[in-house]
Scaffold this active site. Structure first.
Site, PDB file in Angstrom:
ATOM      1  N   TYR A 139     -14.752 -21.477  17.551  1.00 53.38           N
ATOM      2  CA  TYR A 139     -14.708 -21.993  18.675  1.00 53.38           C
ATOM      3  C   TYR A 139     -13.316 -21.784  19.907  1.00 53.38           C
ATOM      4  O   TYR A 139     -12.627 -20.819  19.403  1.00 53.38           O
ATOM      5  CB  TYR A 139     -15.132 -23.641  18.933  1.00 53.38           C
ATOM      6  CG  TYR A 139     -14.184 -24.373  18.147  1.00 53.38           C
ATOM      7  CD1 TYR A 139     -12.931 -24.273  17.553  1.00 53.38           C
ATOM      8  CD2 TYR A 139     -14.633 -25.957  17.825  1.00 53.38           C
ATOM      9  CE1 TYR A 139     -12.070 -25.288  17.203  1.00 53.38           C
ATOM     10  CE2 TYR A 139     -13.734 -26.711  17.449  1.00 53.38           C
ATOM     11  CZ  TYR A 139     -12.440 -26.642  16.792  1.00 53.38           C
ATOM     12  OH  TYR A 139     -11.776 -27.361  16.199  1.00 53.38           O
ATOM     13  N   GLU A 140     -13.423 -22.252  21.184  1.00 53.61           N
ATOM     14  CA  GLU A 140     -12.451 -21.853  22.069  1.00 53.61           C
ATOM     15  C   GLU A 140     -12.164 -20.312  22.293  1.00 53.61           C
ATOM     16  O   GLU A 140     -11.317 -19.730  22.330  1.00 53.61           O
ATOM     17  CB  GLU A 140     -11.055 -22.397  21.733  1.00 53.61           C
ATOM     18  CG  GLU A 140     -10.910 -23.847  21.419  1.00 53.61           C
ATOM     19  CD  GLU A 140     -11.691 -24.528  22.612  1.00 53.61           C
ATOM     20  OE1 GLU A 140     -11.512 -23.979  23.931  1.00 53.61           O
ATOM     21  OE2 GLU A 140     -12.118 -25.549  22.662  1.00 53.61           O
TER      22      GLU A 140
END
Lengths: 596, 596
Positions: free
Chosen positions: A438-439
């Site tokens: 994620y990110e």
């Protein structure tokens, strides 16, 4: 179950001795961050994390979040812990005093955040997302928006989210479908579905402030047509909340890990939203949050690696199995503790080398954030921004890859018991496994590093950092104990530039060369970066030893530094050779022939 | 959810073209294993695995096993699938015809087992452990024991287990506490607690035959005082079962993965057991099972890597996200399928290179088992045994490490969706994570390889294999297309011997040098071994291409071989440097200074 103890000694070594935080704070006029204040915050933060958050970590994983008809209930104890966190003023530690914060430096907030996530990663997601939302509103909100939202977020009465991903797109935000239709009163009606929204719905706060990417009716195609909106779960009214907005949680995801963190599908059905920042400039606004979040995500690798190390070390000292190859070490016992075995030590030292190296990288980066926000001259701020731009993808990707490796070693040290849930070691692997995703996946980080940051600046951003390393190597080249490692770092630092040039040349003919080399390039960069920080620590440790100041701590730093240089840093060779091979074998296979 | 399709084309390539199984079977007089028979078994096996086992994989993970007062219930459908498997005669495929088996070669059994575990790893544990028990009883049981137990196991009416581990010991079997007291009737009363017993209790079979390590009253200390006992859940009576034995399941473990495989605590309360093999020679008997199990465990890396590859490839071709760096490839769509992106291809090709390379290693090893059991001359059998002894720890550890890496890549290809349970990709990571741990951790395998097998034989076992590589390289050194890679392999093969010698020299002064170098040595050995198999495949592929025989399959082999040599094989350099560093930095740190 691993019991978390904040590694205050190592943290203080970096704060006081390696990076001279007191002088750093003084130079930025951050007078509130006095050594006494810093000490008190570390002690209190450690106590809260060890006593309140850590005990909720296993139970949170077992219980998970509950979803019932749009209502999300967090595991037992989570809500109360959050109330205590808010009451303790932790949410506003590094927030703007104009909106209720304590105005302490960001770096201090990150150091506290390290302890929080080490103790309980799932729980850390709730304040973590809120911090991200706060930074976006602080940077781009109107004064009225700040008074309305930022103050409540700072208090911990409300929490925040970032709503980017949709079912058909995550990386490729240019193709989002969520729409924002202007209303007569200046607000917008937001419609669309967002997925993977961490802390998107829960029972911890009075209100949830969603920051939502959406497209205006006349928006240009692609990423240049995205705007950012504040969409609160309840519309603000007076000092509190009024009507429920048309925002609802459709479901929560069943995930591999961070099970106590609610990952929500959020539906916006013509919900009332307020434009934040300029129309069609939403992605830039969101990047304020995302850069913050990327550092935070990188730190998860450190945090879970640290938690895993503590568990593995305790087990390795207690578990009796086999005799040392060099003869019994605990002849009075049925077998020796497994820490006598070279391969167990290899795993522990690998974890230690990553954790402590990553912590140094993180604290260095945290100081850059302080400088970028607070330095007097624009030049100093820009210099810090440039280094930050370069180091952010390295922090995010390298720290999560190596953190995941560390949690896997920690589990392996436990043998079969590592696979059993009650010991808590496999949870750390599962909780960590999201961090490389994620990110912005680590593949995207690698493209950001090599394509956008390094080659996109014609090497300028890289040179800003290799210059730092070069100066350090020059200054230390005749170090009585460390000169061989300094020479090794200097050679790698030169090679880093050469590799960059040769990929850059190849990329001018064929852009795929960047994508094919990028992940190896990022990992190479990470290993060299950590070598620099290990040497900085070793130089200080050697000074302290020379002053007769040792209880083993500084000696351990030197041994771990030697281990890093001898047994981990050689991985640069594999990455160098792999990235130098060019893109042909990666790109040649036609899609239909990947399987038969 | 990844949908499993047996990779029959690749399997046939190895069976027919690379390893010439028909000639191999003919040379061993295995006349039943005619090409038609092999083809039919592969087709039928594939059908069963794809249609019966694969659909139970996700549901089995979600449901898990149930424990209620000593009774274990497997997930919905598991029992019925097992009945079908038994009825189809799969359990007895490679078993002795004297006890109801079909007498086909072991290699064919392993190839079928590959499909089974690719489709459903948890389910595969039940027949897998039974096969292990069968081979131990076949090798060490009395004729009466074979008639009583082996025939029923072969039928699939009964299943088997191996009971080694106890709460205080796994690796260190010399310190087990389970006791066997001789009884007047020649049986023994077995008392003790065993943990981590896969398939220890379940609802699939009429009886469960435990093979249990225990100590006789007068047994010498350590591993030389361990005996092996058959302890059935129900005592055999007539054609079926009689009284319940004093064997009970105390609980099942809650694990990271393989959740549908029951991992049991088994209590023996003066249970009736029967000595199998000689007294105090139990560990040697158990090793018959364990060597079988270690190859099987190694194959799990291949199996789960294959399942993950199939899922990831499908997703990479469907998921639209971003444009190719070289310009749009699907201009009519909102974005390009992610398989156009170099880094996605890097992950897929890494998986493909590991899976297909590991499959070649596995099939080569499977042939060695056939030869070791069936060759006419003792010399041929011994030669195969020696190669097997060397390759077993490499198969177990290297294939599980690289298989785990492959499942992690597969999950990463899915981005955020990879972390969500319903897609099934994270399950493959969790299911695979046990493989580097059980059947002897990979650290133990590395010690077995370097310490026992290579140095313990004064290099003889290693030379047996490097000679094979050397001959191959000599024969192919002027290969028109592959000569550069052949030279690369030849150099590595020489270096392998040199590294071994230099560690051997160092180890004479300090035994810790072995333990410190062992895991790097094993991984180095694995990468070189796979390079050999990739070149063998490439040589055949090139021949086929020259014959005009191509639909892309052989071209894909050549590209993947090039990818392996350019982008994966360089990891040998990192391992070479790390293992050459010596043990000092690994052993120096005193135990108390690992943390402060």
């Amino acid at each position: 179950m691993p019991e978390y103890k904040a590694p205050l000694r190592d943290m203080r070594f970096l704060i006081d001795d390696v990076f001279a935080f007191p002088a750093h704070y003084a130079s930025l006029g951050a007078d509130d961050a006095s050594p006494d204040m810093v000490a008190a915050i570390l002690e209190e933060g450690a106590k809260f994390c060890e006593q309140v958050l850590a005990p909720l970590n296993r139970s949170g994983d077992e219980e998970g979040c509950h979803f019932d008809n749009g209502v999300v209930t967090t595991p037992k104890g989570f809500k109360e812990a959050f109330a205590q966190y808010a009451e303790g003023g932790w949410m506003g530690l590094a927030a703007d005093p104009l909106h209720g914060g304590q105005g302490l430096p960001e770096s201090l907030g990150l150091i506290v955040a390290e302890m929080v996530a080490s103790a309980n990663q799932s729980w850390a997601m709730y304040p973590g997302l809120t911090h991200g939302a706060m930074s976006a509103i602080h940077a781009h909100g109107s004064e009225e928006q700040k008074q309305t939202y930022l103050t409540r977020l700072t208090e911990g009465r409300w929490t925040g989210t970032m709503c980017l991903t949709e079912p058909h797109c995550g990386t490729d935000l240019g193709i989002i479908k969520t729409r924002a239709v202007p209303q007569a009163d200046g607000s917008h009606a937001i419609s669309g579905t967002k997925i993977f929204i961490s802390a998107g719905e829960h029972d911890m706060s009075e209100n949830i402030v969603h920051l939502v990417l959406a497209k205006l009716p006349d928006a240009p195609a692609g990423t240049r047509g995205i705007s950012l909106f504040i969409v609160p779960k309840f519309l603000p009214q007076g000092d509190g909340v009024g009507a429920r907005n048309a925002v609802s949680c459709g479901s929560i995801e069943h995930k591999m890990g961070i099970k106590a963190s609610a990952t929500c599908v959020i539906n916006f059905d013509a919900a009332t939203g307020y434009l934040i920042g300029e129309a069609n400039k939403g992605l830039a606004c969101m990047f304020t949050m995302m850069n913050h979040a990327r550092l935070g995500t990188g730190m998860q690798g450190l945090c879970l690696g640290e938690a895993s190390y503590q568990g593995a070390l305790r087990y390795a000292r207690e578990r009796l199995q086999m005799r040392a190859l060099t003869g019994p070490k605990a002849p009075d016992k049925a077998a020796d503790p497994i820490i006598v075995h070279p391969d167990v030590r290899r795993m522990l030292l690998t974890m230690k080398a990553f954790n402590e190296g990553n912590r140094a990288l993180a604290y260095f980066t945290a100081q850059l954030i302080d400088v970028a926000h607070r330095a007097e001259t624009a030049e100093a701020r820009q210099e810090a921004e440039d280094l930050l731009a370069l180091l952010t993808p390295i922090c995010k990707a390298f720290m999560t890859e190596t953190g995941l490796e560390a949690t896997n070693h920690g589990m392996q040290v436990f043998g079969g018991h590592g696979y059993i849930r009650e010991w808590g070691m496999e949870q750390l692997v599962r909780d960590c496994r999201i961090a490389p995703i994620y990110e912005g996946t680590n593949g995207i980080q690698a493209l950001d590093l090599l394509g956008r940051k390094v080659l996109g600046s014609q090497g300028k951003l890289l040179r800003g950092f290799t210059r730092v390393l070069h100066k350090f190597c020059e200054a230390q080249q005749e170090h009585p104990q460390l000169a061989p490692q300094v020479a090794q770092l200097a050679a790698l630092n030169r090679q880093w530039g050469e590799l960059t040039q040769s990929i850059g040349m190849a990329a001018m003919k064929n852009p795929d060369e960047v994508g094919a080399a990028s992940v190896d390039y990022l990992m190479y960069s990470g290993y060299v970066t950590l070598a620099y920080f290990w040497l900085r620590m070793a130089v200080v440790a050697q000074e302290k030893l020379a002053q007769g100041d040792d209880d083993g701590f500084h000696q351990a730093k030197l041994v771990t530094c030697a281990f890093y240089f001898q047994r981990i840093l050689p991985r640069t060779e594999a990455h160098r050779l792999a990235m130098s091979a060019g893109s042909a074998s990666t790109m040649q296979l036609v899609e239909e022939h990947f399987a038969f």
